[in-house]
Design a protein around this motif. Structure first.
Motif, PDB file in Angstrom:
ATOM      1  N   SER A  35       0.828  -1.208   0.000  1.00  0.00           N
ATOM      2  CA  SER A  35       0.000   0.000   0.000  1.00  0.00           C
ATOM      3  C   SER A  35       0.858   1.252   0.000  1.00  0.00           C
ATOM      4  O   SER A  35       0.587   2.215  -0.726  1.00  0.00           O
ATOM      5  CB  SER A  35      -0.928   0.006   1.223  1.00  0.00           C
ATOM      6  OG  SER A  35      -1.798  -1.107   1.222  1.00  0.00           O
TER       7      SER A  35
ATOM      8  N   LYS B 269      -7.766   3.583  -4.818  1.00  0.00           N
ATOM      9  CA  LYS B 269      -8.607   3.222  -3.671  1.00  0.00           C
ATOM     10  C   LYS B 269      -9.211   1.840  -3.865  1.00  0.00           C
ATOM     11  O   LYS B 269      -9.266   1.036  -2.926  1.00  0.00           O
ATOM     12  CB  LYS B 269      -9.709   4.259  -3.461  1.00  0.00           C
ATOM     13  CG  LYS B 269     -10.544   4.008  -2.210  1.00  0.00           C
ATOM     14  CD  LYS B 269     -11.601   5.071  -2.018  1.00  0.00           C
ATOM     15  CE  LYS B 269     -12.360   4.824  -0.726  1.00  0.00           C
ATOM     16  NZ  LYS B 269     -12.978   3.495  -0.611  1.00  0.00           N
TER      17      LYS B 269
ATOM     18  N   ASP C 220      -8.545  -1.288  -1.338  1.00  0.00           N
ATOM     19  CA  ASP C 220      -9.681  -1.960  -0.686  1.00  0.00           C
ATOM     20  C   ASP C 220      -9.636  -3.460  -0.922  1.00  0.00           C
ATOM     21  O   ASP C 220      -9.892  -4.261  -0.018  1.00  0.00           O
ATOM     22  CB  ASP C 220     -11.010  -1.394  -1.204  1.00  0.00           C
ATOM     23  CG  ASP C 220     -11.302   0.007  -0.662  1.00  0.00           C
ATOM     24  OD1 ASP C 220     -10.640   0.405   0.322  1.00  0.00           O
ATOM     25  OD2 ASP C 220     -12.168   0.688  -1.223  1.00  0.00           O
TER      26      ASP C 220
ATOM     27  N   ASP D 103      -8.502  -2.743  10.464  1.00  0.00           N
ATOM     28  CA  ASP D 103      -8.771  -1.338  10.734  1.00  0.00           C
ATOM     29  C   ASP D 103      -7.489  -0.581  11.057  1.00  0.00           C
ATOM     30  O   ASP D 103      -7.376   0.616  10.760  1.00  0.00           O
ATOM     31  CB  ASP D 103      -9.753  -1.200  11.902  1.00  0.00           C
ATOM     32  CG  ASP D 103     -11.164  -1.621  11.513  1.00  0.00           C
ATOM     33  OD1 ASP D 103     -11.459  -1.617  10.304  1.00  0.00           O
ATOM     34  OD2 ASP D 103     -11.955  -1.948  12.414  1.00  0.00           O
TER      35      ASP D 103
ATOM     36  N   LYS E 200      -5.938   0.405   7.813  1.00  0.00           N
ATOM     37  CA  LYS E 200      -6.720   1.503   7.224  1.00  0.00           C
ATOM     38  C   LYS E 200      -6.368   2.829   7.877  1.00  0.00           C
ATOM     39  O   LYS E 200      -6.273   3.861   7.206  1.00  0.00           O
ATOM     40  CB  LYS E 200      -8.210   1.224   7.388  1.00  0.00           C
ATOM     41  CG  LYS E 200      -8.734   0.095   6.518  1.00  0.00           C
ATOM     42  CD  LYS E 200     -10.227  -0.127   6.760  1.00  0.00           C
ATOM     43  CE  LYS E 200     -10.755  -1.290   5.914  1.00  0.00           C
ATOM     44  NZ  LYS E 200     -12.183  -1.554   6.158  1.00  0.00           N
ATOM     45  N   ARG E 201      -6.151   2.809   9.196  1.00  0.00           N
ATOM     46  CA  ARG E 201      -5.782   4.045   9.902  1.00  0.00           C
ATOM     47  C   ARG E 201      -4.399   4.526   9.473  1.00  0.00           C
ATOM     48  O   ARG E 201      -4.174   5.715   9.287  1.00  0.00           O
ATOM     49  CB  ARG E 201      -5.808   3.814  11.417  1.00  0.00           C
ATOM     50  CG  ARG E 201      -7.191   3.821  12.034  1.00  0.00           C
ATOM     51  CD  ARG E 201      -7.106   3.918  13.552  1.00  0.00           C
ATOM     52  NE  ARG E 201      -6.504   2.731  14.137  1.00  0.00           N
ATOM     53  CZ  ARG E 201      -7.170   1.649  14.492  1.00  0.00           C
ATOM     54  NH1 ARG E 201      -8.490   1.596  14.298  1.00  0.00           N
ATOM     55  NH2 ARG E 201      -6.554   0.610  15.027  1.00  0.00           N
TER      56      ARG E 201
ATOM     57  N   GLY F 279      -4.787   5.691   5.888  1.00  0.00           N
ATOM     58  CA  GLY F 279      -5.976   6.512   5.641  1.00  0.00           C
ATOM     59  C   GLY F 279      -5.667   7.964   5.351  1.00  0.00           C
ATOM     60  O   GLY F 279      -6.209   8.557   4.406  1.00  0.00           O
ATOM     61  N   ASN F 280      -4.785   8.590   6.138  1.00  0.00           N
ATOM     62  CA  ASN F 280      -4.471  10.002   5.948  1.00  0.00           C
ATOM     63  C   ASN F 280      -3.784  10.243   4.612  1.00  0.00           C
ATOM     64  O   ASN F 280      -4.061  11.232   3.923  1.00  0.00           O
ATOM     65  CB  ASN F 280      -3.576  10.491   7.082  1.00  0.00           C
ATOM     66  CG  ASN F 280      -3.344  11.981   7.023  1.00  0.00           C
ATOM     67  OD1 ASN F 280      -4.293  12.762   7.035  1.00  0.00           O
ATOM     68  ND2 ASN F 280      -2.085  12.388   6.940  1.00  0.00           N
ATOM     69  N   GLU F 281      -2.884   9.316   4.236  1.00  0.00           N
ATOM     70  CA  GLU F 281      -2.207   9.445   2.938  1.00  0.00           C
ATOM     71  C   GLU F 281      -3.198   9.351   1.790  1.00  0.00           C
ATOM     72  O   GLU F 281      -3.078  10.059   0.797  1.00  0.00           O
ATOM     73  CB  GLU F 281      -1.143   8.354   2.789  1.00  0.00           C
ATOM     74  CG  GLU F 281       0.104   8.579   3.623  1.00  0.00           C
ATOM     75  CD  GLU F 281       1.172   7.544   3.341  1.00  0.00           C
ATOM     76  OE1 GLU F 281       1.774   7.591   2.260  1.00  0.00           O
ATOM     77  OE2 GLU F 281       1.382   6.677   4.210  1.00  0.00           O
ATOM     78  N   LEU F 282      -4.180   8.461   1.929  1.00  0.00           N
ATOM     79  CA  LEU F 282      -5.168   8.292   0.866  1.00  0.00           C
ATOM     80  C   LEU F 282      -6.061   9.525   0.747  1.00  0.00           C
ATOM     81  O   LEU F 282      -6.383   9.974  -0.359  1.00  0.00           O
ATOM     82  CB  LEU F 282      -6.009   7.046   1.127  1.00  0.00           C
ATOM     83  CG  LEU F 282      -6.983   6.627   0.023  1.00  0.00           C
ATOM     84  CD1 LEU F 282      -6.241   6.395  -1.294  1.00  0.00           C
ATOM     85  CD2 LEU F 282      -7.742   5.361   0.416  1.00  0.00           C
ATOM     86  N   VAL F 283      -6.457  10.096   1.892  1.00  0.00           N
ATOM     87  CA  VAL F 283      -7.297  11.304   1.886  1.00  0.00           C
ATOM     88  C   VAL F 283      -6.577  12.447   1.175  1.00  0.00           C
ATOM     89  O   VAL F 283      -7.172  13.196   0.409  1.00  0.00           O
ATOM     90  CB  VAL F 283      -7.668  11.717   3.327  1.00  0.00           C
ATOM     91  CG1 VAL F 283      -8.278  13.119   3.348  1.00  0.00           C
ATOM     92  CG2 VAL F 283      -8.646  10.716   3.933  1.00  0.00           C
TER      93      VAL F 283
END
Length: 328
Positions: A89, A104, A108, A120, A123-124, A127-131
């Motif tokens: 990832s 994305k 997933d 989870d 994902k955390r 998550g910030n990098e993906l946002v």
């Protein structure tokens, strides 16, 4: 009673099949069954897997003390674990090779097929990098096109493509150039995917490079091309010779390096060799395409001095003079 037993067996089997850990206490509490009943169900599933017509022939249920429960051994050996998914990832996010929607979807699916009790947490972490992920400027989906090109390479079929060239103003030209090409390979470098191909009817010594996102109207024709086995394209060898996906003439380069990390230089130039070393000064030789290596050498500032060839040294000096004049 049989219906209840089937429900428990399916629960245990599905968790094992998904690569999850089956813990005795969790199952006992969830279904209010005894320890003896739990072990009997585990044995029932073991017997099922041992049957020749079992769905997961070759799989084995084992008690893993480190994980604190039962696992399907083959499943854990073949599926990606959380560490591997996290590493993949991170590489995908850093590459910035795909638009956000495609990326994305891939992340997933990686997580869905991950062996982990704590998805989870992954994902955390990402998550910030993906946002905050920024898609490449071309904003085009590429997966389908990459697959088409790969199939054409495998089947040695000629591709008919329309291609947007870069204009002198730094913008893509509106006119599309049509051509038939012999696709040889796909490479990824500095945010972009590239098709390596020979142009039909041309006799260039080295193949041409096309950015995949600039290809329009990609058609796999029924016509095939032949390449002698001894002259077949080798992606790995080609990558050693090229920098920034720029070709030019193939040259032998020698330079003095006095920077902080010779390791980084050798990683960047895979076919380079240190031929002399003295007190933090390295003499390095490599065989590379001229345009790309010139760009890299200039990017190293005063950490690099070109020793050979004389032609390349003169080109570097000329470029430095032009850069100097911009600041005078």
């Amino acid at each position: 009673m049989e219906r209840f037993k089937s429900e428990v067996l399916l629960y245990i089997y599905n968790r094992l099949f998904e690569g999850k850990i089956v813990r005795k206490n969790d199952v006992e509490d969830k279904f209010n069954i005894s320890e003896r009943t739990f072990y009997r169900y585990i044995e029932d599933i073991k017997k099922f897997l041992e049957k020749p017509d079992g769905e997961l022939v070759g799989e084995e249920i084992i008690a893993d003390r480190a994980k604190g429960g039962y696992i399907l051994k083959g499943k854990h050996e073949r599926n990606l674990n959380e560490k591997e998914v996290l590493a993949i990832s991170k590489v995908l996010l850093e590459s910035r090779g795909f638009v956000k929607m495609e990326l994305k979807d891939m992340l997933d699916k990686l997580l869905e097929n991950c062996i982990s009790e704590d998805k989870d947490n992954i994902k955390r972490i990402i998550g910030n990098e993906l946002v905050n992920y920024v898609s490449p400027q071309h904003s085009k989906k590429l997966l389908d096109k990459l697959w088409q090109i790969s199939n054409a390479i495998k089947e040695q079929k000629i591709l008919s493509i329309g291609y947007f060239k870069m204009g002198t103003d730094g913008k893509l030209q509106e006119e599309v150039s049509q051509r038939n090409v012999y696709p040889l390979g796909l490479l990824f470098s500095e945010y972009y995917f590239y098709l390596i191909a020979y142009i039909e009817g041309k006799s260039y010594e080295y193949p041409t490079i096309y950015r995949v996102d600039r290809i329009k109207d990609l058609i796999i024709t029924d016509k095939k091309y032949k390449v002698d086995y001894s002259k077949r394209f080798q992606d790995g060898e080609f990558r050693k010779l090229i920098q920034f996906m720029q070709t030019g003439e193939l040259e032998r380069v020698k330079f003095r390096f006095t920077g902080r990390s010779i390791e980084a230089v050798l990683d960047r130039l895979p076919n380079a060799k240190v031929i002399k070393e003295k007190q933090g000064e390295y003499i390095v030789e490599a065989k590379l395409f001229g345009k790309g290596i010139k760009m890299w050498l200039l990017s190293q500032g005063d950490s690099v001095e070109v020793i050979g060839s004389d032609k390349l040294r003169e080109e570097i000096v000329e470029s430095i003079e032009k850069m100097k004049n911009l600041y005078i």
